[in-house]
Design an enzyme around this catalytic site. Structure first.
Site, short mmCIF file in Angstrom:
data_model
loop_
_atom_site.label_atom_id
_atom_site.label_comp_id
_atom_site.label_asym_id
_atom_site.label_seq_id
_atom_site.Cartn_x
_atom_site.Cartn_y
_atom_site.Cartn_z
CB THR A 185 8.21 -19.54 28.13
OG1 THR A 185 8.75 -18.73 27.50
CG2 THR A 185 7.59 -20.62 27.71
NE ARG A 213 13.76 -19.71 18.59
CZ ARG A 213 13.25 -19.63 19.82
NH1 ARG A 213 11.82 -19.19 19.39
NH2 ARG A 213 14.16 -20.12 20.66
CB VAL A 214 9.36 -23.86 16.51
CG1 VAL A 214 8.62 -24.95 17.12
CG2 VAL A 214 8.46 -22.75 15.32
N GLY A 215 10.56 -22.75 18.79
CA GLY A 215 11.92 -23.24 19.71
C GLY A 215 10.97 -24.50 20.28
CG ASP A 216 12.13 -24.81 24.98
OD1 ASP A 216 11.93 -23.42 24.72
OD2 ASP A 216 11.64 -24.60 25.95
CB THR A 236 11.82 -20.35 31.09
OG1 THR A 236 11.63 -19.79 30.44
CG2 THR A 236 12.67 -20.88 32.39
N GLY A 237 14.11 -20.22 28.57
CA GLY A 237 14.79 -19.95 28.47
C GLY A 237 15.32 -19.96 26.91
N GLY A 239 15.16 -21.94 23.79
CA GLY A 239 14.63 -22.82 23.19
C GLY A 239 16.03 -23.83 22.51
N1 ASP Z 1 12.61 -21.04 25.40
C1 ASP Z 1 11.61 -19.92 24.83
C2 ASP Z 1 11.40 -20.11 23.19
O1 ASP Z 1 12.59 -20.18 22.70
C3 ASP Z 1 11.76 -18.46 25.36
C4 ASP Z 1 12.33 -18.26 26.57
O2 ASP Z 1 11.20 -19.15 27.50
O3 ASP Z 1 12.41 -17.28 26.73
O4 ASP Z 1 11.01 -19.89 22.44
#
Ligand code: ASP
Length: 324
Positions: A185, A213-216, A236-237, A239
Site C-alpha cells: 500500500t 473484504r476491506v482493509g485498514d 501498511t501491512g 489491515g
Molecule cells: N494494508 C493493506 C490492506 O490490509 C495492505 C497492505 O498494505 O499490505 O488492505
C-alpha cells in the site's frame, strides 16, 4: 480570511503604519513576514516516483492536498505495481477492488471502499470529501458516483495479474506474503510551504482476499490520520491488525502526548504485537511526520522502508523493525 492573505495583509498594514509614523521598524517588519516552511513528501515503501512527483509540486508552491493526491496517483497508474490501483491483484473471485482515502489540513476526509473499475480511487475519495455530505462511499454507490463525476470505467485486471490469480486458484492457499514485491500500500504525507499537512492512502488490498473484504487503508484513523495541529501517520501491512488498534490515529495521538514520530511509530507497533500472538506471521509498518517535518517509521519485520523528497533530494530509508 485565508491565513496567507491575513499575514500578507498584516505585513502591509504594519509597514504602512511604520512609515506613516516616520518610524521604520525593520525588526517588527521581519516578524510579520510570512515564514516559508521547507516542504517534505514522505511515503510508505520505496515509492520514490510518487514522492518525487509530490515533492516537486510542493517546491513549486502546490498545496499538501494537491501533492498527496497527485503523488499517490503515480502508483495507482503503475501497471507493474500489483498492490495499488490499476494492475492490482484481484480478490479470490478475480475482482480488482480498490480502497483509498485522503485527508486535508482542515481535518476533512474522503474515502472509497470496494471500488471497482476506476484507476484513481484517491481522486474519487477527494471528490467524496469535497462534493458530498459524506466521508465514505462503498462499492456500487462509489462507482456510480465516480462515473457521475466524470471518471472513466475501465478494466483494471492486467493479463499478468490474471495469470498469477489463475495460478493461485490451483491450490487456493490464502497466506498474505510479508513485504510482497518489497512494497505494498502507498500511504503519503506532505507538508507544504505554508506548514500545512495532508495525507492519502491507496491500495488494492491483500491479494486473493475474500470478496467484499476491506482493509485498514481507507479507514480514517486506521490506514491514515492527519491532524494539522500535530502531524500525520499512515500504515501498511495486515489491515486487520492495524484496524484493531486504529493504528494511524494512535500514532498521531502519541505524538500529541509529546512522543517523537519515531517513538510514536514504535509504540503503535508494540501495541499491535502485544494484542496479537501471531504477529510473526504478518507485517505491519507505520510512518509518521510531525509539523516540524520530523519523520519516524517502525515495523514488525525488516524490509519495510519509506521514500522521501526533501530539498530536491529523493531518498529511500530502511525502517527499523521489531524482528531483526
Ligand atoms: N494494508 C493493506 C490492506 O490490509 C495492505 C497492505 O498494505 O499490505 O488492505
Amino acid at each position: 480570511m485565508k491565513r496567507r492573505k491575513f499575514i500578507e495583509k498584516s505585513t502591509l498594514t504594519m509597514t504602512a503604519l511604520s512609515l506613516s509614523n516616520g518610524l521604520f521598524q525593520p525588526r517588527l517588519f521581519a516578524m510579520n513576514q510570512k515564514t516559508k516552511i521547507t516542504p517534505v513528501a514522505v511515503a510508505t515503501w520505496n515509492f520514490q516516483n510518487a514522492t518525487k512527483k509530490a515533492g516537486e509540486m510542493l517546491y513549486n508552491g502546490a498545496t499538501a492536498l494537491d501533492a498527496v493526491e497527485q503523488g499517490v496517483r503515480v502508483e495507482e497508474s503503475n501497471l507493474k505495481n500489483t498492490t495499488v490501483g490499476n494492475g492490482g491483484a484481484p480478490d479470490r473471485d478475480g475482482n480488482v477492488t480498490l480502497d483509498a482515502c485522503i485527508m486535508n489540513p482542515e481535518g476533512n476526509a474522503g474515502s472509497v471502499v470496494y471500488l471497482q473499475h476506476i484507476e484513481h480511487p484517491v481522486s474519487v475519495a477527494r471528490k467524496v470529501m469535497e462534493e458530498t455530505p459524506h466521508v465514505m462511499l462503498a462499492g456500487e454507490g462509489a462507482l456510480q458516483f465516480a462515473i457521475q463525476q466524470g471518471f472513466k470505467k475501465q478494466d483494471l485486471l492486467t493479463p499478468e495479474s490474471e495469470e498469477a490469480w489463475k495460478e493461485w486458484l490451483k491450490d487456493r492457499n490464502y497466506k498474505p506474503i510479508i513485504n510482497i514485491e518489497k512494497h505494498d500500500t502507498i500511504g503519503m504525507l506532505c507538508l507544504d510551504e505554508n506548514g500545512d499537512m495532508a495525507g492519502a492512502c491507496t491500495t488494492s488490498g491483500l491479494a486473493y482476499k475474500m470478496n467484499g473484504r476491506v482493509g485498514d487503508s481507507p479507514i480514517i484513523g486506521a490506514g491514515l490520520f492527519v491532524d494539522n495541529e500535530i502531524g500525520g501517520a499512515t500504515a501498511t501491512g495486515m489491515g486487520e491488525a492495524v484496524m484493531k488498534s486504529v493504528g494511524s490515529f494512535l500514532v498521531v495521538e502519541l505524538m500529541r502526548q509529546g512522543k517523537t514520530p519515531q517513538q510514536a511509530c514504535e509504540e503503535a507497533v508494540m501495541r499491535t504485537i502485544k494484542k496479537d500472538p501471531k504477529y510473526k506471521d504478518f507485517q505491519v509498518g507505520f510512518i509518521a511526520m510531525n509539523k516540524q517535518g520530523e519523520i519516524g517509521s517502525y515495523c514488525i519485520h525488516k524490509g519495510f522502508s519509506y521514500a522521501k523528497f526533501y530539498k530536491g533530494e529523493s531518498t529511500d530509508t530502511p525502517s527499523d523493525s521489531y524482528l531483526k
